[in-house]
Design a protein around this motif. Structure first.
Motif, PDB file in Angstrom:
ATOM      1  N   GLY A   1    -112.443  62.940   8.692  1.00 35.95           N
ATOM      2  CA  GLY A   1    -114.037  63.860   9.045  1.00 35.95           C
ATOM      3  C   GLY A   1    -113.993  65.136   9.573  1.00 35.95           C
ATOM      4  N   THR A   2    -114.908  65.915   9.416  1.00 35.12           N
ATOM      5  CA  THR A   2    -115.369  66.584  10.223  1.00 35.12           C
ATOM      6  C   THR A   2    -116.381  66.954  11.124  1.00 35.12           C
ATOM      7  OG1 THR A   2    -116.236  68.326   8.072  1.00 35.12           O
ATOM      8  CG2 THR A   2    -114.054  68.627   8.175  1.00 35.12           C
TER       9      THR A   2
ATOM     10  N   PRO B   1    -120.981  59.271   8.964  1.00 34.72           N
ATOM     11  CA  PRO B   1    -122.452  60.045   9.189  1.00 34.72           C
ATOM     12  C   PRO B   1    -123.628  60.263  10.015  1.00 34.72           C
ATOM     13  CG  PRO B   1    -121.802  58.793   7.140  1.00 34.72           C
ATOM     14  CD  PRO B   1    -121.114  58.826   8.040  1.00 34.72           C
TER      15      PRO B   1
ATOM     16  N   THR C   1    -118.103  70.497  12.773  1.00 34.17           N
ATOM     17  CA  THR C   1    -118.071  72.282  12.955  1.00 34.17           C
ATOM     18  C   THR C   1    -118.685  73.138  13.469  1.00 34.17           C
ATOM     19  OG1 THR C   1    -118.328  72.127  10.311  1.00 34.17           O
ATOM     20  CG2 THR C   1    -116.223  71.788  10.952  1.00 34.17           C
TER      21      THR C   1
ATOM     22  N   ASP D   1    -121.549  70.436  12.966  1.00 37.28           N
ATOM     23  CA  ASP D   1    -122.225  69.587  11.931  1.00 37.28           C
ATOM     24  C   ASP D   1    -120.944  68.566  11.966  1.00 37.28           C
ATOM     25  OD1 ASP D   1    -124.378  70.906  10.838  1.00 37.28           O
ATOM     26  OD2 ASP D   1    -123.267  72.527   9.919  1.00 37.28           O
ATOM     27  N   VAL D   2    -121.394  67.401  11.225  1.00 42.33           N
ATOM     28  CA  VAL D   2    -120.503  66.295  11.164  1.00 42.33           C
ATOM     29  C   VAL D   2    -120.386  66.181  10.000  1.00 42.33           C
ATOM     30  CG1 VAL D   2    -119.762  63.542  11.909  1.00 42.33           C
ATOM     31  CG2 VAL D   2    -121.385  65.779  13.550  1.00 42.33           C
ATOM     32  N   GLY D   3    -118.721  65.668   8.578  1.00 39.21           N
ATOM     33  CA  GLY D   3    -119.301  65.658   8.224  1.00 39.21           C
ATOM     34  C   GLY D   3    -117.967  64.637   7.632  1.00 39.21           C
ATOM     35  N   GLN D   4    -118.205  63.297   6.447  1.00 29.84           N
ATOM     36  CA  GLN D   4    -116.841  63.253   5.813  1.00 29.84           C
ATOM     37  C   GLN D   4    -116.274  63.188   4.117  1.00 29.84           C
ATOM     38  OE1 GLN D   4    -119.175  59.189   6.510  1.00 29.84           O
ATOM     39  NE2 GLN D   4    -116.425  58.625   7.724  1.00 29.84           N
TER      40      GLN D   4
ATOM     41  N   ALA E   1    -110.331  69.439   1.613  1.00 31.74           N
ATOM     42  CA  ALA E   1    -111.803  69.814   1.488  1.00 31.74           C
ATOM     43  C   ALA E   1    -110.615  68.722   0.208  1.00 31.74           C
ATOM     44  CB  ALA E   1    -112.698  70.219   0.618  1.00 31.74           C
TER      45      ALA E   1
ATOM     46  N   THR F   1    -111.215  74.081   6.958  1.00 31.29           N
ATOM     47  CA  THR F   1    -111.881  73.172   6.743  1.00 31.29           C
ATOM     48  C   THR F   1    -112.150  73.736   5.196  1.00 31.29           C
ATOM     49  OG1 THR F   1    -114.021  74.881   6.471  1.00 31.29           O
ATOM     50  CG2 THR F   1    -113.543  72.986   8.589  1.00 31.29           C
TER      51      THR F   1
END
Length: 159
Positions: A31-32, A102, A34, A156-159, A22, A18
């Motif tokens: 997106g991620t 998100p 993790t 966790d979900v990220g963008q 970045a 990750t």
């Protein structure tokens, strides 16, 4: 102890995956998904004749805007057989498709499934993971397990 070591190794691997992309995540709408965590299944979750009670997971998945994904998912599902014998099922998967927006994420791929019954593990088993509002829905083959909540850690979900 073996599980703790596996989780530590997974965390190190997830962190290295990750951190590297970045800089390009914003430019390509990647997106991620993790996380590392554990929790319980509500009521009666059942898979392959095992009454599932709890789970431990570790994951690190990077999704791309075209729906593809790269990463790993590792799950340990604990429960009991109909005769009351403790059983541990492990699922080690590689994500190939996914989407992270998100607050929610989804990824799927193929996994190695070990039912913990002494029979050799099965490779090429399809799996799917949906993450929403602090809970996870895991599908193994065509079996959709009930929405499970985390009592430690999470995804966790990220963008």
């Amino acid at each position: 102890m073996k599980r703790v070591i596996c989780l530590i190794v997974m965390i190190v691997g997830i962190t290295s995956m990750t951190v590297a992309p970045a800089a390009s995540a914003a430019a390509s709408a990647e997106g991620t998904v993790t996380g590392v965590g554990s929790g319980a299944f509500p009521g009666r979750a059942n898979f392959a004749g095992i009454d599932l009670r709890s789970f431990e997971i570790a994951t690190g998945v990077i999704t791309d805007s075209d729906g593809s994904a790269t990463g790993v998912f590792y799950a340990v599902l604990s429960g009991r057989t109909l005769l009351g014998t403790a059983r541990v099922i492990t699922l080690e998967g590689n994500a190939t498709q996914g989407l992270a927006t998100p607050g929610s994420g989804n990824f799927s791929g193929l996994a190695r499934l070990d039912l913990g019954d002494g029979v050799p593990a099965i490779s090429g088993v399809p799996f799917n993971v949906d993450v929403r509002d602090g809970s996870m829905v895991l599908t193994i083959q065509s079996t959709v397990l009930p929405s499970a909540t985390f009592n430690q850690g999470g995804m966790d979900v990220g963008q």
